[in-house]
Design an enzyme around this catalytic site. Structure first.
Site, short mmCIF file in Angstrom:
data_model
loop_
_atom_site.label_atom_id
_atom_site.label_comp_id
_atom_site.label_asym_id
_atom_site.label_seq_id
_atom_site.Cartn_x
_atom_site.Cartn_y
_atom_site.Cartn_z
N HIS A 109 90.42 4.05 53.02
CA HIS A 109 89.94 5.39 52.64
C HIS A 109 88.43 5.48 52.89
O HIS A 109 87.77 4.48 53.16
CB HIS A 109 90.23 5.65 51.16
CG HIS A 109 89.43 4.79 50.23
ND1 HIS A 109 89.63 3.43 50.11
CD2 HIS A 109 88.38 5.08 49.42
CE1 HIS A 109 88.76 2.93 49.25
NE2 HIS A 109 87.98 3.91 48.82
N ASP A 111 85.21 7.24 50.56
CA ASP A 111 85.09 7.72 49.18
C ASP A 111 84.93 9.24 49.14
O ASP A 111 84.12 9.82 49.85
CB ASP A 111 83.90 7.03 48.50
CG ASP A 111 84.20 5.55 48.27
OD1 ASP A 111 85.39 5.21 48.05
OD2 ASP A 111 83.29 4.73 48.33
N HIS A 268 86.99 1.98 54.29
CA HIS A 268 87.05 0.65 53.68
C HIS A 268 88.33 0.47 52.89
O HIS A 268 89.04 1.43 52.57
CB HIS A 268 85.82 0.38 52.81
CG HIS A 268 85.66 1.33 51.67
ND1 HIS A 268 85.17 2.61 51.83
CD2 HIS A 268 85.94 1.20 50.36
CE1 HIS A 268 85.14 3.22 50.66
NE2 HIS A 268 85.60 2.39 49.74
N ARG A 283 79.78 0.93 40.72
CA ARG A 283 79.75 1.77 41.93
C ARG A 283 78.95 3.06 41.69
O ARG A 283 79.13 3.71 40.66
CB ARG A 283 81.18 2.14 42.32
CG ARG A 283 81.27 3.00 43.56
CD ARG A 283 82.71 3.28 43.94
NE ARG A 283 83.37 4.09 42.94
CZ ARG A 283 84.69 4.23 42.85
NH1 ARG A 283 85.49 3.60 43.69
NH2 ARG A 283 85.21 4.98 41.93
C1 SIN Z 1 86.20 1.32 46.23
O1 SIN Z 1 86.79 1.53 47.26
O2 SIN Z 1 85.81 2.25 45.54
C2 SIN Z 1 85.97 -0.07 45.70
C3 SIN Z 1 85.93 -1.10 46.74
C4 SIN Z 1 85.99 -2.47 46.16
O3 SIN Z 1 86.02 -2.63 44.94
O4 SIN Z 1 86.02 -3.43 46.93
#
Ligand code: SIN
Length: 292
Positions: A109, A111, A268, A283
């Site tokens: 995805h 974000d 990612h 985050r």
């Molecule tokens: C995310 O995609 O928000 C988190 C990525 C991760 O924790 O590796």
């Protein structure tokens, strides 16, 4: 390290990723150092800073220098020390209750692509990294959506011209359920918080002007105006192309890593291979323009 120290860069893969050395967020970054971070993001899409020791407030202050924080009341439950601009990503429970979003990012995805104005950048800080036999678990994999667009055959590029796709948190929740992933704790009704949005399948990067594929396994429901079977086949082939193993960078986390990524030029995937071994990340999302 100090605010006048020279910054050096080690590219990670030919497609994306760079490690910057000589930056200490806790000590404070000069305007020149911040512009090196921004420049590195524009060139490499994923920027890795090792050995950082920062408080939630310092993470927020650093993130704000990349742009305004994303203010969406989606995951309001999991805030470290009540810091509104951050979200805890973790599998840890306290008194039987999860302290963070579990299984976050466990599908490819970008974000916030289910929002009218998705996250421009994400800043993820590692506080606890799971290990087995001395090896880190819980990698985050990254793929370049720019390289993916650039390497499409000309006829596919022509076919994608002008197409739009529905990106949907409701769809995302359904895919998570089908994949046996824990649902993120959305505050409020999903349709109210994040109604479905349409975005271009190929978007233009707002700073570099480069074209990026903007459809994801995790958030894209369908291509607007295309028969379901054709839309599904086209999307699956684009996902497979974007995330070809040979172009994916798998970041192996160390405690103290701050990784910043561009959500237009990358996708990612969080690798959830650590079960109950504790993983704790903070985050920050930085808002950006509506994709065009
Ligand atoms: C995310 O995609 O928000 C988190 C990525 C991760 O924790 O590796």
């Amino acid at each position: 390290m100090n605010a006048s120290q020279a910054v050096t860069a080690t590219p990670i893969t030919p497609h994306l990723g760079v490690e910057l050395h000589g930056l200490d967020i806790h000590a404070g970054l000069s305007e020149e150092q911040m512009s090196q971070v921004r420049d590195a993001l524009n060139r490499h899409a994923v920027v890795v800073l090792r050995d950082q020791h920062i408080t939630p407030q310092e993470q927020v202050a650093f993130s704000k220098r990349l742009g305004p924080p994303l203010r969406v009341s989606l995951f309001t439950k999991h805030k470290p020390e009540g810091v509104d601009e951050l979200t805890v990503v973790s599998n840890i429970h306290r008194d039987g209750v999860p302290i963070g979003v579990m299984d976050a990012g466990a599908l490819w995805h970008t974000d916030g692509s289910y929002l009218a104005k998705p996250d421009m950048y994400t800043v993820l800080y590692a506080l606890q990294v799971p290990q087995r036999d001395g090896k880190p678990l819980g990698d985050t994999a990254f793929a370049s959506t720019e390289a993916a667009y650039d390497t499409l055959p000309a006829e596919t590029k022509a076919k994608l011209e002008g197409l739009r796709a529905v990106n949907s948190l409701t769809h995302h929740m359904a895919v998570r359920r089908r994949s046996n992933l824990k649902a993120p704790p959305v505050t409020g009704k999903v349709d109210d918080v994040a109604p479905d949005v349409e975005h271009p399948v190929v978007r233009t990067h707002p700073i570099t002007g480069r074209k990026c594929l903007f459809v994801t396994e995790g958030h894209t429901e369908r291509i607007v105006g295309m028969p379901a079977a054709e839309s599904e086949a086209l999307l699956s082939s684009l996902y497979a192309h974007i995330t070809r193993p040979e172009v994916v960078y798998r970041h192996k986390w160390r405690v103290g890593d701050v990784v910043i990524w561009d959500n237009c030029s990358t996708q990612h995937l969080a690798i959830t291979d650590y079960g109950d071994i504790p993983r704790l990340m903070h985050r920050a999302g930085i808002s950006g323009p509506a994709p065009f």
